[in-house]
Design a protein around this motif. Structure first.
Motif, PDB file in Angstrom:
ATOM      1  N   ASP A  78      -2.662   5.148   2.525  1.00 40.28           N
ATOM      2  CA  ASP A  78      -2.931   5.440   1.114  1.00 40.28           C
ATOM      3  C   ASP A  78      -1.662   5.515   0.271  1.00 40.28           C
ATOM      4  OD1 ASP A  78      -5.629   5.472   1.611  1.00 40.28           O
ATOM      5  OD2 ASP A  78      -5.767   7.656   1.769  1.00 40.28           O
ATOM      6  N   GLN A  79      -0.540   5.890   0.884  1.00 41.03           N
ATOM      7  CA  GLN A  79       0.692   5.983   0.106  1.00 41.03           C
ATOM      8  C   GLN A  79       1.534   4.711   0.191  1.00 41.03           C
ATOM      9  OE1 GLN A  79       3.051   9.246   1.544  1.00 41.03           O
ATOM     10  NE2 GLN A  79       3.413   8.356   3.559  1.00 41.03           N
ATOM     11  N   ALA A  80       1.060   3.717   0.955  1.00 45.10           N
ATOM     12  CA  ALA A  80       1.805   2.469   1.112  1.00 45.10           C
ATOM     13  C   ALA A  80       1.793   1.659  -0.180  1.00 45.10           C
ATOM     14  CB  ALA A  80       1.220   1.644   2.251  1.00 45.10           C
ATOM     15  N   LYS A  81       2.907   0.974  -0.416  1.00 46.06           N
ATOM     16  CA  LYS A  81       3.065   0.097  -1.575  1.00 46.06           C
ATOM     17  C   LYS A  81       3.546  -1.271  -1.120  1.00 46.06           C
ATOM     18  CE  LYS A  81       4.229   3.990  -4.615  1.00 46.06           C
ATOM     19  NZ  LYS A  81       5.261   4.582  -5.504  1.00 46.06           N
ATOM     20  N   PRO A  82       3.416  -2.303  -1.946  1.00 40.86           N
ATOM     21  CA  PRO A  82       3.915  -3.630  -1.562  1.00 40.86           C
ATOM     22  C   PRO A  82       5.368  -3.556  -1.106  1.00 40.86           C
ATOM     23  CG  PRO A  82       2.643  -3.790  -3.574  1.00 40.86           C
ATOM     24  CD  PRO A  82       2.776  -2.322  -3.288  1.00 40.86           C
ATOM     25  N   GLY A  83       5.662  -4.227   0.000  1.00 45.41           N
ATOM     26  CA  GLY A  83       7.008  -4.226   0.547  1.00 45.41           C
ATOM     27  C   GLY A  83       7.247  -3.179   1.609  1.00 45.41           C
ATOM     28  N   ASP A  84       6.295  -2.222   1.774  1.00 42.03           N
ATOM     29  CA  ASP A  84       6.466  -1.176   2.778  1.00 42.03           C
ATOM     30  C   ASP A  84       6.161  -1.706   4.179  1.00 42.03           C
ATOM     31  OD1 ASP A  84       7.142   0.556   0.786  1.00 42.03           O
ATOM     32  OD2 ASP A  84       5.298   1.742   0.867  1.00 42.03           O
ATOM     33  N   VAL A  85       6.823  -1.113   5.168  1.00 44.24           N
ATOM     34  CA  VAL A  85       6.631  -1.466   6.572  1.00 44.24           C
ATOM     35  C   VAL A  85       6.082  -0.236   7.291  1.00 44.24           C
ATOM     36  CG1 VAL A  85       7.754  -2.191   8.710  1.00 44.24           C
ATOM     37  CG2 VAL A  85       8.493  -3.165   6.523  1.00 44.24           C
ATOM     38  N   LEU A  86       4.862  -0.346   7.824  1.00 37.86           N
ATOM     39  CA  LEU A  86       4.193   0.768   8.483  1.00 37.86           C
ATOM     40  C   LEU A  86       4.047   0.474   9.967  1.00 37.86           C
ATOM     41  CD1 LEU A  86       3.435   0.996   5.438  1.00 37.86           C
ATOM     42  CD2 LEU A  86       1.167   1.792   6.161  1.00 37.86           C
ATOM     43  N   ILE A  87       4.185   1.523  10.794  1.00 37.46           N
ATOM     44  CA  ILE A  87       3.988   1.351  12.232  1.00 37.46           C
ATOM     45  C   ILE A  87       3.240   2.544  12.803  1.00 37.46           C
ATOM     46  CG2 ILE A  87       6.316   2.269  12.692  1.00 37.46           C
ATOM     47  CD1 ILE A  87       6.292   0.626  15.302  1.00 37.46           C
ATOM     48  N   PHE A  88       2.306   2.255  13.696  1.00 39.65           N
ATOM     49  CA  PHE A  88       1.604   3.267  14.488  1.00 39.65           C
ATOM     50  C   PHE A  88       1.854   2.940  15.945  1.00 39.65           C
ATOM     51  CE2 PHE A  88      -2.644   4.373  16.559  1.00 39.65           C
ATOM     52  CZ  PHE A  88      -2.318   5.708  16.762  1.00 39.65           C
TER      53      PHE A  88
END
Length: 317
Positions: A78-88
């Motif tokens: 929900d807090q991610a924006k374009p260009g962000d890199v997320l990992i689980f």
């Protein structure tokens, strides 16, 4: 999709050892701590405050229950924006849910899932829902060091799977004690039945009785599967520890002095031996080769779009 380096880097790292149970593992805490240090390195540039760690270690203030894991992942999405890199990164037990034994009529007969410390399973439909909520221009990489993890993002395109070949020669390794990260469907059903005292093989009945609205979408909305189909090529990237029909290994070496998940450790080795940028495809192939050399019979897989298969792992500069 290659991302700009000025985007934020967000991580949720989960290790479930299931202490003091018959399902106890030993290397999962070590896996997430090693991943944390890797992400914080100059190579990947994650900041400490943007890395959330969850373990079921005694006294933990952030237990990896099904609810807590889903809340952490939802918050990150929900807090991610374009260009962000997320990992689980998840290290723990996985299971293959036998929907065919259920009293409901599901379109699928099997469902891959991870098994949090409270057995409130998170299924591939839940992960598909998370990926569908990702904003355009952000990427979400899942590393699942668990059994039956191939296909954990529902309907994601297979890039490296059961048909991929290994061309390496096995070599001798240190004395190892291996334990499967699999919990059988019947074991999960027995545990849940003991909590509900309901005589049924329908997994959904037990999960809904115990967890209610916090149970998996799979069991809350069994007829809404089509609503969660990907509408286009997405930015979900799954690096699975094994194929959907395989188990992943929890390894103990030197009499238990060193413990780790086989796939998590292979990733660490690959990245250490290859300091330059690696594509997601290259990383999975090299991890497969390492496990093959170590006589560990599991085959990591890659599920993502064609573009992301050849994109750099975690958009390393």
């Amino acid at each position: 999709m290659e991302q700009a380096q000025n985007g934020r880097r967000l991580a949720v790292l989960v290790g479930c050892n299931y202490p003091d149970t018959r399902n106890e593992l030993h290397g999962c805490y070590n896996d997430v701590l090693a991943m944390k240090e890797l992400l914080k390195s100059e190579r990947f540039g994650f900041e400490e405050d943007n890395i959330e760690i969850m373990t079921d270690k005694h006294g933990s203030s952030n237990m990896p229950t099904g609810v807590n894991i889903k809340k952490a992942l939802s918050k990150m999405i929900d807090q991610a924006k374009p260009g962000d890199v997320l990992i689980f990164h998840y290290s723990g037990h996985g299971t293959l849910i036998d929907l065919n034994k259920s009293g409901h009529l599901y379109k699928k007969k099997k469902e891959e899932a991870i098994v949090p410390t409270d057995f409130n399973m998170i299924t591939n439909l839940d992960f598909r829902n998370l990926v569908n909520r990702l904003p355009k221009g952000a990427t979400f990489t899942i590393i699942s060091d668990s059994c039956h993890s191939g296909g954990l993002i529902d309907k994601e395109k297979e890039q490296i799977g059961p048909s991929s070949d290994n061309n390496t020669t096995p070599e001798d390794v240190l004395s190892q004690k291996k334990k499967s990260k699999n919990i059988q469907f019947e074991t999960v059903l027995e545990h849940l039945s003991s909590l509900t005292n309901i005589n049924t093989q329908d997994m959904g009945t037990h999960l809904l009785e115990i967890f209610g609205a916090d149970a998996s979408i799979r069991f809350r909305e069994p007829n809404l599967e089509d609503a969660f189909k990907p509408l286009k090529e997405d930015e979900g990237i799954l690096l699975s520890g094994c194929q959907a029909n395989e188990t992943s290994a929890d390894i103990e070496e030197d009499g238990g002095k060193r413990s780790y998940g086989a796939f998590s450790n292979a990733i660490q080795i690959v990245l250490k031996e290859n300091p330059g940028p690696l594509s997601n495809r290259e990383l999975v192939i090299k991890a497969r080769n390492i496990l093959n050399k170590q006589h560990i019979e599991q085959h990591p897989c890659l599920y993502c779009s064609d573009e992301n298969a050849n994109s750099t792992f975690l958009s390393q500069a």
